[in-house]
Design a protein around this motif. Structure first.
Motif, PDB file in Angstrom:
ATOM      1  N   GLU A   1     -22.804 -47.918  16.803  1.00 33.15           N
ATOM      2  CA  GLU A   1     -22.209 -48.855  15.845  1.00 33.15           C
ATOM      3  C   GLU A   1     -22.770 -50.273  15.967  1.00 33.15           C
ATOM      4  O   GLU A   1     -22.997 -50.939  14.963  1.00 33.15           O
ATOM      5  N   GLU A   2     -22.973 -50.739  17.192  1.00 35.43           N
ATOM      6  CA  GLU A   2     -23.418 -52.122  17.389  1.00 35.43           C
ATOM      7  C   GLU A   2     -24.934 -52.265  17.347  1.00 35.43           C
ATOM      8  O   GLU A   2     -25.448 -53.282  16.890  1.00 35.43           O
ATOM      9  N   LYS A   3     -25.650 -51.254  17.868  1.00 35.07           N
ATOM     10  CA  LYS A   3     -27.111 -51.343  17.952  1.00 35.07           C
ATOM     11  C   LYS A   3     -27.824 -50.443  16.947  1.00 35.07           C
ATOM     12  O   LYS A   3     -29.052 -50.411  16.895  1.00 35.07           O
ATOM     13  N   LYS A   4     -27.021 -49.682  16.150  1.00 30.29           N
ATOM     14  CA  LYS A   4     -27.564 -48.807  15.098  1.00 30.29           C
ATOM     15  C   LYS A   4     -28.581 -47.800  15.652  1.00 30.29           C
ATOM     16  O   LYS A   4     -29.645 -47.565  15.076  1.00 30.29           O
ATOM     17  N   LYS A   5     -28.256 -47.204  16.801  1.00 29.11           N
ATOM     18  CA  LYS A   5     -29.131 -46.230  17.433  1.00 29.11           C
ATOM     19  C   LYS A   5     -28.646 -44.806  17.159  1.00 29.11           C
ATOM     20  O   LYS A   5     -27.445 -44.561  17.027  1.00 29.11           O
ATOM     21  N   LYS A   6     -29.604 -43.868  17.080  1.00 27.34           N
ATOM     22  CA  LYS A   6     -29.263 -42.451  16.999  1.00 27.34           C
ATOM     23  C   LYS A   6     -29.160 -41.950  18.439  1.00 27.34           C
ATOM     24  O   LYS A   6     -30.140 -41.966  19.182  1.00 27.34           O
ATOM     25  N   VAL A   7     -27.941 -41.519  18.839  1.00 23.65           N
ATOM     26  CA  VAL A   7     -27.659 -41.253  20.252  1.00 23.65           C
ATOM     27  C   VAL A   7     -27.398 -39.770  20.498  1.00 23.65           C
ATOM     28  O   VAL A   7     -26.682 -39.112  19.737  1.00 23.65           O
ATOM     29  N   LEU A   8     -27.972 -39.256  21.597  1.00 25.95           N
ATOM     30  CA  LEU A   8     -27.711 -37.893  22.060  1.00 25.95           C
ATOM     31  C   LEU A   8     -27.105 -37.984  23.458  1.00 25.95           C
ATOM     32  O   LEU A   8     -27.631 -38.691  24.323  1.00 25.95           O
ATOM     33  N   THR A   9     -25.990 -37.279  23.687  1.00 28.89           N
ATOM     34  CA  THR A   9     -25.414 -37.238  25.035  1.00 28.89           C
ATOM     35  C   THR A   9     -25.614 -35.844  25.612  1.00 28.89           C
ATOM     36  O   THR A   9     -25.698 -34.851  24.877  1.00 28.89           O
ATOM     37  N   VAL A  10     -25.661 -35.765  26.938  1.00 26.15           N
ATOM     38  CA  VAL A  10     -25.792 -34.468  27.615  1.00 26.15           C
ATOM     39  C   VAL A  10     -25.082 -34.552  28.967  1.00 26.15           C
ATOM     40  O   VAL A  10     -25.115 -35.596  29.626  1.00 26.15           O
ATOM     41  N   SER A  11     -24.442 -33.456  29.364  1.00 23.80           N
ATOM     42  CA  SER A  11     -23.756 -33.417  30.652  1.00 23.80           C
ATOM     43  C   SER A  11     -24.574 -32.617  31.655  1.00 23.80           C
ATOM     44  O   SER A  11     -24.889 -31.441  31.426  1.00 23.80           O
ATOM     45  N   ALA A  12     -24.920 -33.269  32.784  1.00 20.78           N
ATOM     46  CA  ALA A  12     -25.593 -32.586  33.886  1.00 20.78           C
ATOM     47  C   ALA A  12     -24.598 -32.334  35.021  1.00 20.78           C
ATOM     48  O   ALA A  12     -24.989 -32.090  36.158  1.00 20.78           O
ATOM     49  N   ASP A  13     -23.302 -32.394  34.685  1.00 22.93           N
ATOM     50  CA  ASP A  13     -22.238 -32.142  35.662  1.00 22.93           C
ATOM     51  C   ASP A  13     -21.882 -30.659  35.595  1.00 22.93           C
ATOM     52  O   ASP A  13     -21.101 -30.231  34.738  1.00 22.93           O
ATOM     53  N   VAL A  14     -22.473 -29.882  36.488  1.00 24.93           N
ATOM     54  CA  VAL A  14     -22.256 -28.422  36.465  1.00 24.93           C
ATOM     55  C   VAL A  14     -21.200 -27.984  37.485  1.00 24.93           C
ATOM     56  O   VAL A  14     -21.007 -26.799  37.712  1.00 24.93           O
ATOM     57  N   TYR A  15     -20.505 -28.950  38.079  1.00 24.74           N
ATOM     58  CA  TYR A  15     -19.540 -28.641  39.138  1.00 24.74           C
ATOM     59  C   TYR A  15     -18.092 -28.816  38.699  1.00 24.74           C
ATOM     60  O   TYR A  15     -17.236 -28.008  39.019  1.00 24.74           O
ATOM     61  N   ARG A  16     -17.803 -29.879  37.985  1.00 25.43           N
ATOM     62  CA  ARG A  16     -16.406 -30.165  37.609  1.00 25.43           C
ATOM     63  C   ARG A  16     -16.002 -29.292  36.434  1.00 25.43           C
ATOM     64  O   ARG A  16     -16.670 -29.295  35.398  1.00 25.43           O
ATOM     65  N   PRO A  17     -14.919 -28.526  36.577  1.00 25.87           N
ATOM     66  CA  PRO A  17     -14.462 -27.680  35.466  1.00 25.87           C
ATOM     67  C   PRO A  17     -14.222 -28.509  34.201  1.00 25.87           C
ATOM     68  O   PRO A  17     -13.641 -29.578  34.251  1.00 25.87           O
ATOM     69  N   ALA A  18     -14.712 -28.007  33.105  1.00 24.30           N
ATOM     70  CA  ALA A  18     -14.495 -28.620  31.778  1.00 24.30           C
ATOM     71  C   ALA A  18     -15.204 -29.953  31.569  1.00 24.30           C
ATOM     72  O   ALA A  18     -14.974 -30.625  30.572  1.00 24.30           O
ATOM     73  N   ALA A  19     -16.092 -30.357  32.501  1.00 20.74           N
ATOM     74  CA  ALA A  19     -16.809 -31.633  32.324  1.00 20.74           C
ATOM     75  C   ALA A  19     -17.682 -31.609  31.078  1.00 20.74           C
ATOM     76  O   ALA A  19     -17.738 -32.575  30.313  1.00 20.74           O
ATOM     77  N   ILE A  20     -18.374 -30.476  30.859  1.00 22.24           N
ATOM     78  CA  ILE A  20     -19.277 -30.361  29.704  1.00 22.24           C
ATOM     79  C   ILE A  20     -18.466 -30.383  28.408  1.00 22.24           C
ATOM     80  O   ILE A  20     -18.818 -31.088  27.456  1.00 22.24           O
ATOM     81  N   ALA A  21     -17.351 -29.650  28.405  1.00 17.55           N
ATOM     82  CA  ALA A  21     -16.493 -29.613  27.206  1.00 17.55           C
ATOM     83  C   ALA A  21     -15.889 -30.985  26.919  1.00 17.55           C
ATOM     84  O   ALA A  21     -15.740 -31.375  25.758  1.00 17.55           O
ATOM     85  N   GLN A  22     -15.542 -31.720  27.980  1.00 18.53           N
ATOM     86  CA  GLN A  22     -14.966 -33.064  27.795  1.00 18.53           C
ATOM     87  C   GLN A  22     -15.969 -33.998  27.133  1.00 18.53           C
ATOM     88  O   GLN A  22     -15.631 -34.727  26.198  1.00 18.53           O
ATOM     89  N   LEU A  23     -17.219 -33.961  27.607  1.00 18.80           N
ATOM     90  CA  LEU A  23     -18.233 -34.840  27.020  1.00 18.80           C
ATOM     91  C   LEU A  23     -18.512 -34.441  25.568  1.00 18.80           C
ATOM     92  O   LEU A  23     -18.675 -35.301  24.702  1.00 18.80           O
ATOM     93  N   GLU A  24     -18.533 -33.133  25.304  1.00 18.58           N
ATOM     94  CA  GLU A  24     -18.749 -32.668  23.925  1.00 18.58           C
ATOM     95  C   GLU A  24     -17.641 -33.193  23.009  1.00 18.58           C
ATOM     96  O   GLU A  24     -17.898 -33.657  21.898  1.00 18.58           O
ATOM     97  N   SER A  25     -16.398 -33.147  23.507  1.00 17.17           N
ATOM     98  CA  SER A  25     -15.254 -33.603  22.713  1.00 17.17           C
ATOM     99  C   SER A  25     -15.337 -35.103  22.402  1.00 17.17           C
ATOM    100  O   SER A  25     -15.200 -35.507  21.239  1.00 17.17           O
ATOM    101  N   VAL A  26     -15.587 -35.944  23.430  1.00 11.90           N
ATOM    102  CA  VAL A  26     -15.620 -37.395  23.174  1.00 11.90           C
ATOM    103  C   VAL A  26     -16.836 -37.778  22.324  1.00 11.90           C
ATOM    104  O   VAL A  26     -16.770 -38.697  21.513  1.00 11.90           O
ATOM    105  N   THR A  27     -17.946 -37.038  22.496  1.00 20.26           N
ATOM    106  CA  THR A  27     -19.146 -37.319  21.699  1.00 20.26           C
ATOM    107  C   THR A  27     -18.881 -37.048  20.223  1.00 20.26           C
ATOM    108  O   THR A  27     -19.276 -37.828  19.355  1.00 20.26           O
ATOM    109  N   LYS A  28     -18.186 -35.943  19.944  1.00 16.23           N
ATOM    110  CA  LYS A  28     -17.843 -35.626  18.549  1.00 16.23           C
ATOM    111  C   LYS A  28     -16.913 -36.688  17.969  1.00 16.23           C
ATOM    112  O   LYS A  28     -17.043 -37.080  16.816  1.00 16.23           O
TER     113      LYS A  28
END
Length: 455
Positions: free
Chosen positions: A130-157
């Motif tokens: 929003e502030e810098k007008k960038k096209k952003v991709l997020t990715v989770s490399a946290d393969v240990y914490r349960p639901a970490a990947i799903a959490q990042l997917e949710s906030v990214t959406k």
């Protein structure tokens, strides 16, 4: 935020300003108060010592002693050195993110588990989009914490950025490399990699994140730290700074930290600039960190620039101009206008958020007000207006006993609340009439009585 430190330092600043003449004795007394305030705020002892030494050196220098108002000059020294302690001495561009590489620019997020790293990754994606007008991709490399990947997917959406999927069976280095390849093919400007945290610093964790760092060579490696953990934040910062070539720090939960020690110490310990501060749990609650402006806030001088920026983001300038023209030309301020004003207040981050940016004397004037209760009242008032008919909103004088009962039932409130809201509308209406005649100061004096919770 930083309430205890701000209250202590604001008192010292007030005393300093009143001094017509500075002596070694009264300067030493003031510096002792400042030192105690910083130590009580959990600021690291080395940072306190360096800060006091610099202030003392300049306080007894010709610039302050020879000033016509030495008290004011000393406040200026404290303000400048406090800003320097938080990173102002690193230069105006130090707290800015760097994008000086072939896209995508890679940002690596590092920190312990539980500091809000994943949510902060989402907040940063929103800020860059929003502030810098960038096209952003997020990715989770946290393969240990349960639901970490799903959490990042949710906030990214939720923030409207793009998400690169990964699974718990993937290797962190492979996840990061694959995400960057994907970003190149799909023309992303920025990739933010959320790495795994641990409950404590351990060798395996440091080796893994160092391997990810070596594989992707990020332009920014940001250390995410919880502002509320005080001295522990400093120890953790040092460990991460020794293991990784950090480029900056993000302080989370600064809104819940009444002491402020981490904010003042982390930069001193790492030598790296604080780039962002988490100021609320909402996904837009991430602010670019400005050391000089934060110093003003800590000293009880407020951050009027931040207030203006908040207003600019939240206020519909066209609607505000239309309202001003309507009032000036003799138009009537009706319930639709009142509803619009309440909506603008909610957009600007709530009353508590706005109050935090005001100078100390304004905060003290409102210290008796329950801000959470006031915000609830604003929401209820909006609900009451929404229960009115278009004719009632345009002509509030139509609202008599029967209509009040119907409106109260529709909004799920008592009739007394409808009466109270109508009274507040009348007060605002009176102020708008005064505005037409240029009575701005009269209006400002009347604001305290009109605002819900501000008695």
């Amino acid at each position: 935020m930083l309430d205890n430190l701000t209250q202590r330092l604001a008192k010292v600043v007030k005393t300093m300003r009143g001094e017509a003449r500075l002596t070694e004795a009264n300067t030493a007394e003031m510096l002792r108060e400042v030192r105690l305030a910083l130590l009580e705020a959990d600021v690291a002892l080395p940072a306190v010592r360096e800060f006091i030494a610099k202030v003392k050196e300049k306080a007894l220098g010709e610039e302050v002693i020879g000033s016509l108002s030495p008290g004011q000059a000393l406040v200026g020294v404290v303000q400048k050195e406090l800003g320097a302690l938080m990173g102002a001495d690193l230069g105006p561009d130090a707290s800015q993110l760097s994008f000086a590489q072939q896209p995508p620019a890679v940002i690596l997020m590092a920190g312990l588990q539980g500091v809000g790293k994943t949510t902060t990754t989402g907040k940063l994606a929103k800020y860059l989009k929003e502030e810098k007008k960038k096209k952003v991709l997020t990715v989770s490399a946290d393969v240990y914490r349960p639901a970490a990947i799903a959490q990042l997917e949710s906030v990214t959406k939720q923030v409207g950025a793009d998400f690169f999927p990964s699974t718990a069976s993937d290797k962190p280095v492979d996840i990061a490399k694959n995400a960057i390849d994907w970003a190149k093919k799909h023309y992303h400007d920025v990739v933010i990699i959320d790495t795994a945290g641990r409950l404590a610093i351990d060798e395996a964790m440091m080796q893994e994140i160092a391997a990810v760092h070596a594989a992707v060579n990020p332009i920014e490696t940001l250390f995410v730290v919880d502002a509320m953990v005080g001295q522990d934040a400093i120890n953790t910062a040092k460990a991460f700074n020794d293991a990784l070539p950090l480029t900056g720090v993000i302080l989370t939960k600064l809104d819940g930290d009444s002491r402020g020690g981490a904010a003042l110490s982390v930069r001193h310990v790492t030598g790296k600039p604080i780039k962002f501060a988490g100021v609320s749990e909402k996904l837009d609650g991430l602010e670019a960190f400005d050391p000089a402006r934060m110093a003003n806030r800590v000293l009880g001088m407020g951050d009027i620039l931040a207030l203006v920026e908040e207003a600019r983001k939240g206020v519909d300038m066209k609607a505000a101009a239309d309202m001003a023209n309507k009032i000036k030309s003799g138009g009537k301020f009706d319930m639709n206008d009142f509803r619009a004003q309440l909506a603008q207040m909610k957009k600007m981050g709530g009353m508590a958020g706005l109050l935090d940016k005001l100078p100390a004397q304004f905060q003290q004037a409102a210290s008796g007000a329950n801000m959470d209760q006031a915000e609830k009242q604003v929401r209820r008032m909006c609900g009451i207006i929404d229960s009115m008919t278009p004719a009632e909103r345009a002509k509030p004088e139509l609202i008599k006993a029967n209509r009040k009962r119907r409106i109260a039932a529709g909004a799920g409130v008592q009739v007394q609340e409808v009466n109270r809201m109508l009274t507040q509308y009348e007060q605002m209406n009176t102020m708008m009439k005064k505005l037409k005649g240029g009575g701005m100061m009269k209006m400002m004096r009347g604001m305290k009585g009109m605002m819900p919770g501000m008695r």
